[in-house]
Design a protein around this motif. Structure first.
Motif, PDB file in Angstrom:
ATOM      1  N   GLU A   1       9.016 -72.847 -24.159  1.00 12.54           N
ATOM      2  CA  GLU A   1      10.323 -73.362 -24.179  1.00 12.54           C
ATOM      3  C   GLU A   1      10.249 -74.909 -24.428  1.00 12.54           C
ATOM      4  O   GLU A   1      11.080 -75.432 -25.117  1.00 12.54           O
ATOM      5  CB  GLU A   1      11.309 -72.951 -22.981  1.00 12.54           C
ATOM      6  CG  GLU A   1      11.854 -71.670 -22.857  1.00 12.54           C
ATOM      7  CD  GLU A   1      12.232 -71.493 -21.735  1.00 12.54           C
ATOM      8  OE1 GLU A   1      12.059 -72.005 -20.420  1.00 12.54           O
ATOM      9  OE2 GLU A   1      13.081 -70.266 -21.508  1.00 12.54           O
ATOM     10  N   GLN A   2       9.111 -75.430 -23.786  1.00 11.09           N
ATOM     11  CA  GLN A   2       8.900 -76.823 -24.293  1.00 11.09           C
ATOM     12  C   GLN A   2       8.302 -77.273 -25.702  1.00 11.09           C
ATOM     13  O   GLN A   2       7.939 -78.181 -26.079  1.00 11.09           O
ATOM     14  CB  GLN A   2       8.250 -77.391 -23.192  1.00 11.09           C
ATOM     15  CG  GLN A   2       8.560 -77.606 -21.733  1.00 11.09           C
ATOM     16  CD  GLN A   2       7.575 -77.831 -21.111  1.00 11.09           C
ATOM     17  OE1 GLN A   2       7.035 -79.027 -21.134  1.00 11.09           O
ATOM     18  NE2 GLN A   2       7.406 -77.211 -19.833  1.00 11.09           N
ATOM     19  N   GLY A   3       7.885 -75.912 -26.269  1.00 11.86           N
ATOM     20  CA  GLY A   3       7.394 -76.281 -27.787  1.00 11.86           C
ATOM     21  C   GLY A   3       5.831 -76.518 -27.648  1.00 11.86           C
ATOM     22  O   GLY A   3       5.288 -77.054 -28.595  1.00 11.86           O
ATOM     23  N   ILE A   4       5.328 -76.203 -26.521  1.00 11.31           N
ATOM     24  CA  ILE A   4       3.892 -76.643 -26.446  1.00 11.31           C
ATOM     25  C   ILE A   4       2.901 -75.125 -26.755  1.00 11.31           C
ATOM     26  O   ILE A   4       1.755 -75.377 -27.116  1.00 11.31           O
ATOM     27  CB  ILE A   4       3.512 -76.696 -24.885  1.00 11.31           C
ATOM     28  CG1 ILE A   4       4.379 -78.420 -24.646  1.00 11.31           C
ATOM     29  CG2 ILE A   4       2.008 -77.118 -24.945  1.00 11.31           C
ATOM     30  CD1 ILE A   4       4.152 -78.680 -23.285  1.00 11.31           C
ATOM     31  N   TRP A   5       3.694 -74.148 -26.596  1.00  9.50           N
ATOM     32  CA  TRP A   5       2.837 -72.959 -26.779  1.00  9.50           C
ATOM     33  C   TRP A   5       3.540 -72.173 -27.622  1.00  9.50           C
ATOM     34  O   TRP A   5       4.559 -71.960 -27.777  1.00  9.50           O
ATOM     35  CB  TRP A   5       2.634 -71.969 -25.591  1.00  9.50           C
ATOM     36  CG  TRP A   5       1.385 -71.446 -25.375  1.00  9.50           C
ATOM     37  CD1 TRP A   5       1.344 -69.931 -25.809  1.00  9.50           C
ATOM     38  CD2 TRP A   5       0.191 -71.480 -25.359  1.00  9.50           C
ATOM     39  NE1 TRP A   5      -0.034 -69.310 -25.831  1.00  9.50           N
ATOM     40  CE2 TRP A   5      -0.806 -70.595 -25.522  1.00  9.50           C
ATOM     41  CE3 TRP A   5      -0.717 -72.914 -24.858  1.00  9.50           C
ATOM     42  CZ2 TRP A   5      -2.010 -70.657 -25.485  1.00  9.50           C
ATOM     43  CZ3 TRP A   5      -1.798 -72.993 -24.887  1.00  9.50           C
ATOM     44  CH2 TRP A   5      -2.578 -72.089 -24.950  1.00  9.50           C
ATOM     45  N   PRO A   6       2.977 -71.315 -28.779  1.00 11.20           N
ATOM     46  CA  PRO A   6       3.558 -70.639 -29.729  1.00 11.20           C
ATOM     47  C   PRO A   6       4.324 -69.375 -29.081  1.00 11.20           C
ATOM     48  O   PRO A   6       3.712 -68.840 -28.313  1.00 11.20           O
ATOM     49  CB  PRO A   6       2.453 -70.199 -30.594  1.00 11.20           C
ATOM     50  CG  PRO A   6       1.208 -70.437 -30.150  1.00 11.20           C
ATOM     51  CD  PRO A   6       1.546 -71.411 -29.053  1.00 11.20           C
ATOM     52  N   ARG A   7       5.175 -68.854 -29.721  1.00 13.31           N
ATOM     53  CA  ARG A   7       5.815 -67.487 -29.307  1.00 13.31           C
ATOM     54  C   ARG A   7       5.890 -66.639 -30.613  1.00 13.31           C
ATOM     55  O   ARG A   7       6.119 -67.538 -31.620  1.00 13.31           O
ATOM     56  CB  ARG A   7       7.064 -67.611 -28.634  1.00 13.31           C
ATOM     57  CG  ARG A   7       8.048 -68.072 -29.275  1.00 13.31           C
ATOM     58  CD  ARG A   7       9.440 -68.077 -28.430  1.00 13.31           C
ATOM     59  NE  ARG A   7       9.756 -69.477 -27.903  1.00 13.31           N
ATOM     60  CZ  ARG A   7      10.475 -69.446 -26.573  1.00 13.31           C
ATOM     61  NH1 ARG A   7      11.250 -68.303 -26.528  1.00 13.31           N
ATOM     62  NH2 ARG A   7      10.658 -70.293 -25.907  1.00 13.31           N
ATOM     63  N   GLY A   8       6.035 -65.395 -30.343  1.00 12.43           N
ATOM     64  CA  GLY A   8       6.155 -64.497 -31.733  1.00 12.43           C
ATOM     65  C   GLY A   8       4.948 -63.869 -31.996  1.00 12.43           C
ATOM     66  O   GLY A   8       3.877 -63.813 -31.365  1.00 12.43           O
ATOM     67  N   GLY A   9       4.962 -63.499 -33.295  1.00 10.61           N
ATOM     68  CA  GLY A   9       3.941 -62.655 -33.889  1.00 10.61           C
ATOM     69  C   GLY A   9       2.939 -63.571 -34.687  1.00 10.61           C
ATOM     70  O   GLY A   9       2.766 -64.736 -34.342  1.00 10.61           O
TER      71      GLY A   9
ATOM     72  N   ALA B   1       2.500 -64.420 -37.791  1.00 13.71           N
ATOM     73  CA  ALA B   1       2.896 -65.611 -38.532  1.00 13.71           C
ATOM     74  C   ALA B   1       3.361 -66.701 -37.769  1.00 13.71           C
ATOM     75  O   ALA B   1       3.142 -68.127 -38.168  1.00 13.71           O
ATOM     76  CB  ALA B   1       4.067 -65.056 -39.437  1.00 13.71           C
ATOM     77  N   ASP B   2       3.870 -66.597 -36.712  1.00 12.46           N
ATOM     78  CA  ASP B   2       4.542 -67.716 -35.728  1.00 12.46           C
ATOM     79  C   ASP B   2       3.370 -68.393 -35.268  1.00 12.46           C
ATOM     80  O   ASP B   2       3.254 -69.723 -35.169  1.00 12.46           O
ATOM     81  CB  ASP B   2       5.274 -67.093 -34.817  1.00 12.46           C
ATOM     82  CG  ASP B   2       6.334 -66.458 -35.165  1.00 12.46           C
ATOM     83  OD1 ASP B   2       7.393 -67.065 -35.900  1.00 12.46           O
ATOM     84  OD2 ASP B   2       6.951 -65.482 -34.750  1.00 12.46           O
ATOM     85  N   VAL B   3       2.435 -67.807 -34.731  1.00 14.67           N
ATOM     86  CA  VAL B   3       1.142 -68.264 -34.413  1.00 14.67           C
ATOM     87  C   VAL B   3       0.254 -69.086 -35.475  1.00 14.67           C
ATOM     88  O   VAL B   3      -0.030 -70.223 -35.219  1.00 14.67           O
ATOM     89  CB  VAL B   3       0.080 -67.358 -33.705  1.00 14.67           C
ATOM     90  CG1 VAL B   3      -1.148 -68.085 -33.119  1.00 14.67           C
ATOM     91  CG2 VAL B   3       0.929 -66.703 -32.353  1.00 14.67           C
ATOM     92  N   ILE B   4       0.044 -68.576 -36.549  1.00 17.19           N
ATOM     93  CA  ILE B   4      -0.700 -69.322 -37.662  1.00 17.19           C
ATOM     94  C   ILE B   4       0.128 -70.444 -37.858  1.00 17.19           C
ATOM     95  O   ILE B   4      -0.421 -71.351 -38.561  1.00 17.19           O
ATOM     96  CB  ILE B   4      -0.666 -68.269 -38.898  1.00 17.19           C
ATOM     97  CG1 ILE B   4      -1.686 -67.234 -38.327  1.00 17.19           C
ATOM     98  CG2 ILE B   4      -1.339 -68.919 -39.927  1.00 17.19           C
ATOM     99  CD1 ILE B   4      -1.740 -66.088 -39.338  1.00 17.19           C
TER     100      ILE B   4
END
Length: 143
Positions: free
Chosen positions: A74-82, A84-87
């Protein structure tokens, strides 16, 4: 020489910012910069001819107190999703900031999240330990 001209930097003065946002309740932060060196060896000579720098590696580790309804995602420090989101997760910048002198003490540029783990025990608060890779680290001199 004034006695307060040289002062130690302590955790009570430190604040952690990632992408210009104050990160809540980090209990510890550490960083490392490593310059990889390559020896230039030649046939017929036991001694290396040169030692050349070939890469710079920067890492940062931070321990966060887990605050309910305020996850690292939620803070935008760690990716969420699949995948493509991580890449496509954008690079970040981090600063250890001196709250008293109103200045940055350490900057890490080009930060990407690498690993995280959490811990909770019967007598303590839940914490999350995160490691990051970065491209460059500078101190208060800017170099």
């Amino acid at each position: 020489m004034a006695t307060n001209e040289y002062r130690a930097f302590a955790g009570a003065r430190a604040k952690l910012f990632i992408n210009d946002n104050l990160v809540g309740w980090a209990t510890g932060v550490s960083g490392q910069e490593t310059i990889s060196l390559q020896r230039i060896d030649v046939l017929g000579n036991i001694d290396s001819q040169e030692i050349e720098p070939v890469s710079r590696m920067v890492t940062m580790t931070a321990d966060f107190v887990r605050i309910l309804k305020n996850s690292l995602q939620e803070q935008g420090i760690w990716p969420r999703g699949g995948t493509a989101d991580v890449i496509n997760f954008p690079e970040m910048n981090a600063e250890i900031y001196d709250d008293i002198d109103d200045s940055a003490v350490v900057r890490i540029i080009g930060l990407k999240p690498e690993s995280r783990n959490w811990r909770v025990d019967r007598a303590g608060v839940m914490t999350t330990n995160c490691t990051f890779q970065g491209r460059k680290m500078t101190d208060e001199s800017g170099a």
